[in-house]
Scaffold this active site. Sequence first.
Site, PDB file in Angstrom:
ATOM      1  N   LYS A 125      -0.216  -4.728  -1.024  1.00 39.77           N
ATOM      2  CA  LYS A 125      -1.165  -5.830  -1.149  1.00 39.77           C
ATOM      3  C   LYS A 125      -1.200  -6.190   0.219  1.00 39.77           C
ATOM      4  O   LYS A 125      -0.185  -6.761   0.660  1.00 39.77           O
ATOM      5  CB  LYS A 125      -1.285  -6.639  -2.214  1.00 39.77           C
TER       6      LYS A 125
HETATM    7  N1  GLU Z   1      -8.079  -3.862  -4.771  1.00 40.63           N
HETATM    8  C1  GLU Z   1      -8.218  -2.668  -5.810  1.00 40.63           C
HETATM    9  C2  GLU Z   1      -7.150  -3.008  -6.751  1.00 40.63           C
HETATM   10  O1  GLU Z   1      -6.901  -4.053  -6.905  1.00 40.63           O
HETATM   11  C3  GLU Z   1      -8.291  -1.493  -5.065  1.00 40.63           C
HETATM   12  C4  GLU Z   1      -7.209  -0.883  -4.495  1.00 40.63           C
HETATM   13  C5  GLU Z   1      -7.094   0.392  -3.567  1.00 40.63           C
HETATM   14  O2  GLU Z   1      -8.245   1.073  -3.795  1.00 40.63           O
HETATM   15  O3  GLU Z   1      -6.319   0.599  -3.042  1.00 40.63           O
HETATM   16  O4  GLU Z   1      -6.854  -1.981  -7.536  1.00 40.63           O
END
Ligand code: GLU
Length: 435
Positions: A125
């Site tokens: 993240k």
């Molecule tokens: N931000 C989204 C999540 O929390 C998508 C993450 C992604 O597609 O890599 O799942």
Amino acid sequence: MDTKLPSKPNPVVKPLERAEAHEANPWQQAMEQLDRAGKAMKLEPFALERLRHCKRILTVSVPVKMDDGTVKVFEGYRIQHNMDRGPAKGGIRYHPSVSLDEVKALSFWMTMKCAVVNLPYGGAKGGIICDPKKMSRGELERMTRRYTAEISIIIGPDKDIPAPDVNTNEEVMAWIMDTYSMTIGYSCPGVVTGKPIEIGGSLGRKEATGRGVFYVTRELATREGFDLRKATVVVQGFGNVGSNAANIFVEHGTKVVGISDVGGGLYDPKGLDLHDIMEYRKTHDSIADYPKAEHIAIDKFLELPCDILIPAAMESTITKANADRIKAKYVIEGANGPTTNEADAILHKNGVIVVPDILANAGGVTVSYFEWVQDMQAYFWSEKDINARLQEIIVGAFTEVYEMSKKEKVDMRMGAFMVGLRRLGKAATIRGMYP
Ligand code: GLU
């Protein structure tokens, strides 16, 4: 480039009732969940110990020339929690409340999410502490490009693949793709997902998280024996996840009686006219003053009468302060970490079934995975194929988690952790340890 940033960034959705200290620390919350599940399923101690730590934490300073000529330095992070099952994967958020512990927790939940739906990814993240609502489009672009340059030492299509999250959209992903490609000297669409279609994005990606939320709810209805078309839904948050989920429920004949954004909530027991509200939103900062529905104070919104509550805003909005007053029978977590552990226990005691974030909102990363596969093969699929494959993966994961929770007599969060941790434990054991 013919994609446009909306005239204003997505509304910043804030938690309704921020829990205090421990209850509001997502990393502590996440580690408690891990410890409980690890102990219950007797996870290999070395795997458990490794998952209690992030593999790599990168803090970067991001200097940006602001429109008034001054230079402002923002703090950003990219965290790779675990890469035992494949490259790290996870979004990037822009928000004033971003913190190191928040990004650590979100990266951990990505590891869990990818394992639960069995994508060949680890978890990551990123985030920048900033208030995108107060920044111009030019400032946002310069911040994104410099942040990308700073984290480019650890991201890449085989290493770590960012995506959208709170307050980042497909145009931000296009800037990341362009910046990364410029530094390596050739176009690299696979470095990021959630891009515009024109540069290697996938059909269906934008709606994917909301669609996944709908698929898990439909499966739950079948298993629990309730009629989804007779159910009422309340959605907290009107960003990408909340607005798409609400629309998809309505498309399938389910009444959405409540929606909210950072400005306030709307309620109509006969069902809201989402199309009209979307039109209203185009010319207003918030939906809160929409004239054709009852206005609900933000701190009362989660307590609205309904069958299904979908928190799709930020972490820690369902806390021990409001969990007892929730009237929904089912909570489907569209956001990451919306329910604190304290609140989870209260909901469980009250017989509320919670479909946890790491399953309920996994549709987004699943279609991100499809996007990455399409980019790597330079061969693109139809939207019909994408939605069919998404449904297959989400329904399969739901079934596994539901059955695990029945077999082990635990709630679905614990069931999901058990499914994911089993895969992570095996991967860690089979790979062994270096050196
Ligand atoms: N931000 C989204 C999540 O929390 C998508 C993450 C992604 O597609 O890599 O799942």
